[in-house]
Design a protein around this motif. Structure first.
Motif, PDB file in Angstrom:
ATOM      1  N   ALA A 243       0.740  -1.163  -0.210  1.00 42.99           N
ATOM      2  CA  ALA A 243       0.150   0.011   0.294  1.00 42.99           C
ATOM      3  C   ALA A 243       0.905   1.232   0.119  1.00 42.99           C
ATOM      4  CB  ALA A 243      -1.175   0.105   1.041  1.00 42.99           C
ATOM      5  N   THR A 244       2.120   1.304   0.827  1.00 43.63           N
ATOM      6  CA  THR A 244       2.963   2.358   0.829  1.00 43.63           C
ATOM      7  C   THR A 244       3.437   2.705  -0.351  1.00 43.63           C
ATOM      8  OG1 THR A 244       4.761   1.071   2.441  1.00 43.63           O
ATOM      9  CG2 THR A 244       2.685   2.584   3.391  1.00 43.63           C
ATOM     10  N   LYS A 245       3.816   1.515  -1.258  1.00 47.70           N
ATOM     11  CA  LYS A 245       4.818   1.663  -2.829  1.00 47.70           C
ATOM     12  C   LYS A 245       6.174   0.918  -2.109  1.00 47.70           C
ATOM     13  CE  LYS A 245       1.494   3.711  -6.109  1.00 47.70           C
ATOM     14  NZ  LYS A 245       1.237   4.720  -6.560  1.00 47.70           N
ATOM     15  N   GLN A 246       6.414   0.295  -0.684  1.00 48.22           N
ATOM     16  CA  GLN A 246       7.659   0.297   0.576  1.00 48.22           C
ATOM     17  C   GLN A 246       8.243  -0.916  -0.736  1.00 48.22           C
ATOM     18  OE1 GLN A 246       9.630   2.296   1.518  1.00 48.22           O
ATOM     19  NE2 GLN A 246       7.998   3.840   1.749  1.00 48.22           N
ATOM     20  N   GLY A 247       7.371  -1.964  -1.144  1.00 47.37           N
ATOM     21  CA  GLY A 247       7.866  -3.371  -1.990  1.00 47.37           C
ATOM     22  C   GLY A 247       8.327  -3.770  -3.240  1.00 47.37           C
ATOM     23  N   TYR A 376      15.003  -5.643 -10.356  1.00 47.37           N
ATOM     24  CA  TYR A 376      14.688  -5.573  -9.606  1.00 47.37           C
ATOM     25  C   TYR A 376      15.287  -6.040  -8.199  1.00 47.37           C
ATOM     26  CZ  TYR A 376      11.499  -5.213  -5.699  1.00 47.37           C
ATOM     27  OH  TYR A 376      10.885  -5.004  -4.501  1.00 47.37           O
ATOM     28  N   GLY A 377      16.060  -5.365  -7.759  1.00 48.91           N
ATOM     29  CA  GLY A 377      16.848  -5.797  -6.526  1.00 48.91           C
ATOM     30  C   GLY A 377      16.651  -4.324  -5.710  1.00 48.91           C
ATOM     31  N   TRP A 378      17.704  -3.936  -5.019  1.00 53.55           N
ATOM     32  CA  TRP A 378      18.727  -3.273  -3.641  1.00 53.55           C
ATOM     33  C   TRP A 378      18.044  -1.886  -4.351  1.00 53.55           C
ATOM     34  CZ3 TRP A 378      18.664  -4.703   1.118  1.00 53.55           C
ATOM     35  CH2 TRP A 378      18.545  -4.017   2.248  1.00 53.55           C
ATOM     36  N   PRO A 379      18.617  -1.062  -5.342  1.00 51.46           N
ATOM     37  CA  PRO A 379      17.946   0.256  -5.392  1.00 51.46           C
ATOM     38  C   PRO A 379      16.557   0.667  -5.515  1.00 51.46           C
ATOM     39  CG  PRO A 379      19.783  -0.422  -6.467  1.00 51.46           C
ATOM     40  CD  PRO A 379      19.316  -1.368  -5.885  1.00 51.46           C
ATOM     41  N   GLN A 380      16.072  -0.759  -6.235  1.00 46.91           N
ATOM     42  CA  GLN A 380      14.451  -0.404  -6.094  1.00 46.91           C
ATOM     43  C   GLN A 380      13.120  -1.264  -4.979  1.00 46.91           C
ATOM     44  OE1 GLN A 380      16.160  -2.580  -8.781  1.00 46.91           O
ATOM     45  NE2 GLN A 380      16.287  -0.408  -9.743  1.00 46.91           N
ATOM     46  N   TYR A 381      13.928  -1.699  -4.265  1.00 50.67           N
ATOM     47  CA  TYR A 381      13.228  -2.241  -2.490  1.00 50.67           C
ATOM     48  C   TYR A 381      13.087  -1.387  -1.860  1.00 50.67           C
ATOM     49  CZ  TYR A 381      15.391  -7.114  -2.694  1.00 50.67           C
ATOM     50  OH  TYR A 381      15.777  -8.301  -2.878  1.00 50.67           O
ATOM     51  N   GLY A 382      11.969  -0.732  -1.535  1.00 50.42           N
ATOM     52  CA  GLY A 382      11.394  -0.108  -0.341  1.00 50.42           C
ATOM     53  C   GLY A 382      12.220   0.019   0.625  1.00 50.42           C
ATOM     54  N   LEU A 383      11.813   1.153   1.808  1.00 50.74           N
ATOM     55  CA  LEU A 383      12.214   1.359   2.934  1.00 50.74           C
ATOM     56  C   LEU A 383      12.062   0.432   3.911  1.00 50.74           C
ATOM     57  CD1 LEU A 383      14.070   2.839   4.953  1.00 50.74           C
ATOM     58  CD2 LEU A 383      12.248   3.693   6.227  1.00 50.74           C
ATOM     59  N   LEU A 384      11.368  -0.474   3.976  1.00 49.02           N
ATOM     60  CA  LEU A 384      10.590  -1.458   4.879  1.00 49.02           C
ATOM     61  C   LEU A 384      11.258  -2.377   4.368  1.00 49.02           C
ATOM     62  CD1 LEU A 384       7.060  -0.192   5.237  1.00 49.02           C
ATOM     63  CD2 LEU A 384       8.859  -0.187   7.325  1.00 49.02           C
ATOM     64  N   SER A 385      11.829  -3.091   2.609  1.00 52.91           N
ATOM     65  CA  SER A 385      11.564  -4.676   2.057  1.00 52.91           C
ATOM     66  C   SER A 385      13.083  -3.888   3.030  1.00 52.91           C
ATOM     67  CB  SER A 385      11.732  -3.679   0.930  1.00 52.91           C
ATOM     68  OG  SER A 385      10.108  -4.063   1.118  1.00 52.91           O
TER      69      SER A 385
END
Length: 491
Positions: A243-247, A376-385
């Motif tokens: 929902a927060t687009k953190q993933g 998809y890797g670390w640069p694309q991960y959101g803070l929570l992920s």
């Protein structure tokens, strides 16, 4: 009846001090009572989780030792590996009815190739069979049913008590109450540490509290990093991240041709070949079946098909080409290539690194053109992920190598020690079977209600614990207090 004292300044001051001291004592009694019941509720499960968690920390070392003959090979410097396709064909010939799920190329010249097969009835968490192939002669070295290994049983015990969803919920409940035990225990330690003795029951209590305080930060960290794997709490966390687009990356960043794309966690259930936790809910794109590829929808299953058929749609890339693209895209370390599922499926390249989550990478490749449909890797991960992935590495004792493993192991041993000492202390103060031996109930209703509110706030962050608190409070008020023998037994 004597006249009340006049309300002068000094008298008010001296009156406040005992009232404040009494409030602190009432708070101490109330939190001790909650600490007691929390320990009574989850101690057996906490010991089981600590034992299985401590064992599972050594999974990589244990399995590299037990399966050394399958995982390692000896080859001369001049030896050349046979094509991966030939190695996969050797596995198909040895297992004609199996479906090839993924291929893990060797990380160096001393390791074998691992081909993972889907296995019917292999267990709820790892229904796969790993087949190992010598990459230099193409011969099958042997296989391992991943649902029957010792470490898999330890993992299932640790994660769901071998009881599926019910066990998962019990583990989550135990972990949640362990956090409450830690918070209440810290307060009790802070209040009593100056008066504790060094021998007898007081000495045991002092050691119990001191060890608990010393490992409290690490224990809370283990609890927080383990909860994302649980069913209820983990699902809610995934929803928040989504929902927060953190993933997951924005689906509009790449095109998909299927109306209902599959998420990456459905590609395999083998923990050794799955995508990283942060990539589990990434939508898997589909290969474009245009440019002469129409009409292949009849091919079912993974590439490799069923019943020994190759199953690859005409014009598909070879496994070598998919691996070459992974190297070109600089997927780090050892990675797994999951084969396409049908004519619209994609090659999924999953590079996992528990020691450094920043090295993780997941690629989706069009099976015909080799085009990278999503990276998809670390640069694309959101803070929570990122926080969850770092937590997983810490939880498994791999983030900082041996020091991380020793701290995690030490925390598990401390939990076992505190559980044993807690039971011993309870047994010593228990009045000969006439009652449960619970700490006395606080008499100040305001303090009791205040603590109940605090506990329920903690319960709101951990829903299963919160629900169980409501059950305990209801039983206490509606049943225990109304039945005299039961009230005397509980205390």
């Amino acid at each position: 009846m004597p006249e009340p004292l006049p309300e002068t300044g000094p008298d008010r001051s001296t009156d406040r001090r005992p009232r404040s001291r009494n409030s602190r004592n009432q708070l101490y009694k109330t939190l001790w009572r909650w600490h007691f019941y929390a320990g009574l509720l989850v101690t057996p499960l906490l010991v089981l989780l600590a034992v299985t968690g401590g064992i599972y920390l050594f999974k990589p070392a244990y399995e590299n030792w037990v399966y050394k003959d399958l995982r390692t090979v000896h080859a001369t410097q001049s030896a050349e590996p046979v094509p991966l396709a030939a190695q996969v064909d050797a596995v198909r010939k040895a297992n004609p009815q199996a479906t090839v799920q993924s291929v893990t190329p060797p990380s160096d010249r001393t390791h074998s190739t691992m081909v993972t097969l889907a296995a019917d009835g292999g267990g709820p968490w790892a229904p796969t069979v790993s087949v190992y192939v010598n990459p230099y002669d193409g011969k099958v070295l042997g296989s391992v049913d991943n649902s029957r290994t010792f470490m898999q049983k330890v993992r299932e015990l640790h994660g769901n008590l071998l009881s599926g969803t019910v066990g998962d919920r019990l583990v989550e409940l135990a972990a949640s109450w362990a956090a409450i035990l830690t918070f209440t225990g810290l307060y009790l330690w802070w209040r009593t540490r100056p008066r504790d003795g060094r021998t007898g029951r007081r000495g045991l209590r002092r050691r119990h509290a001191t060890v608990g305080a010393a490992v409290s930060v690490f224990l809370l960290l283990l609890i927080a990093t383990g909860l994302p794997w649980t069913g209820l709490w983990g699902q809610q966390l995934q929803k928040i991240i989504t929902a927060t687009k953190q993933g997951s990356p924005n689906p509009e960043d790449y095109k998909v041709s299927s109306k209902i794309p599959t998420t990456a966690d459905h590609l395999t259930s083998n923990p050794d070949t799955s995508v990283p936790w942060a990539a589990e809910k990434v939508r898997v794109p589909t290969s474009q079946t245009g440019s002469g590829h129409e009409g292949h929808e009849g091919h079912a299953g993974h590439m490799g098909g069923t019943g020994g058929d190759s199953g690859a749609a005409p014009g598909s890339l070879s496994i070598e080409q998919a691996v070459a693209i992974a190297h070109h895209e600089r997927v780090p370390g050892t990675f797994t290539v999951t084969l396409p599922q049908g004519p619209k499926g994609v090659y999924t390249v999953s590079g996992k690194s528990e020691a450094d989550p920043a090295e993780q990478r997941t690629l989706f490749l069009d099976q015909y053109s080799g085009k990278v449909l999503a990276s998809y890797g670390w640069p694309q991960y959101g803070l929570l992920s990122k926080l969850v992935e770092e937590g997983i590495a810490l939880h498994q004792g791999e983030r900082f190598g041996l020091p991380n493993l020793l701290v995690a192991l030490g925390t598990c041993l401390a939990v076992i020690g505190m559980a044993v000492s807690g039971v011993v202390m309870w047994w010593r103060r228990r009045p000969g079977g006439r009652s449960l031996g619970a700490p006395r109930r606080a008499q100040d209703a305001r303090v009791t209600r205040g603590v109940a509110v605090i506990m329920l706030v903690l319960g709101a962050a951990m829903p299963l614990a919160g629900f169980s608190m409501l059950v305990i409070l209801a039983l206490d008020r509606l049943v225990i207090r109304r039945i005299a023998p039961l009230r005397r037994f509980v205390g």
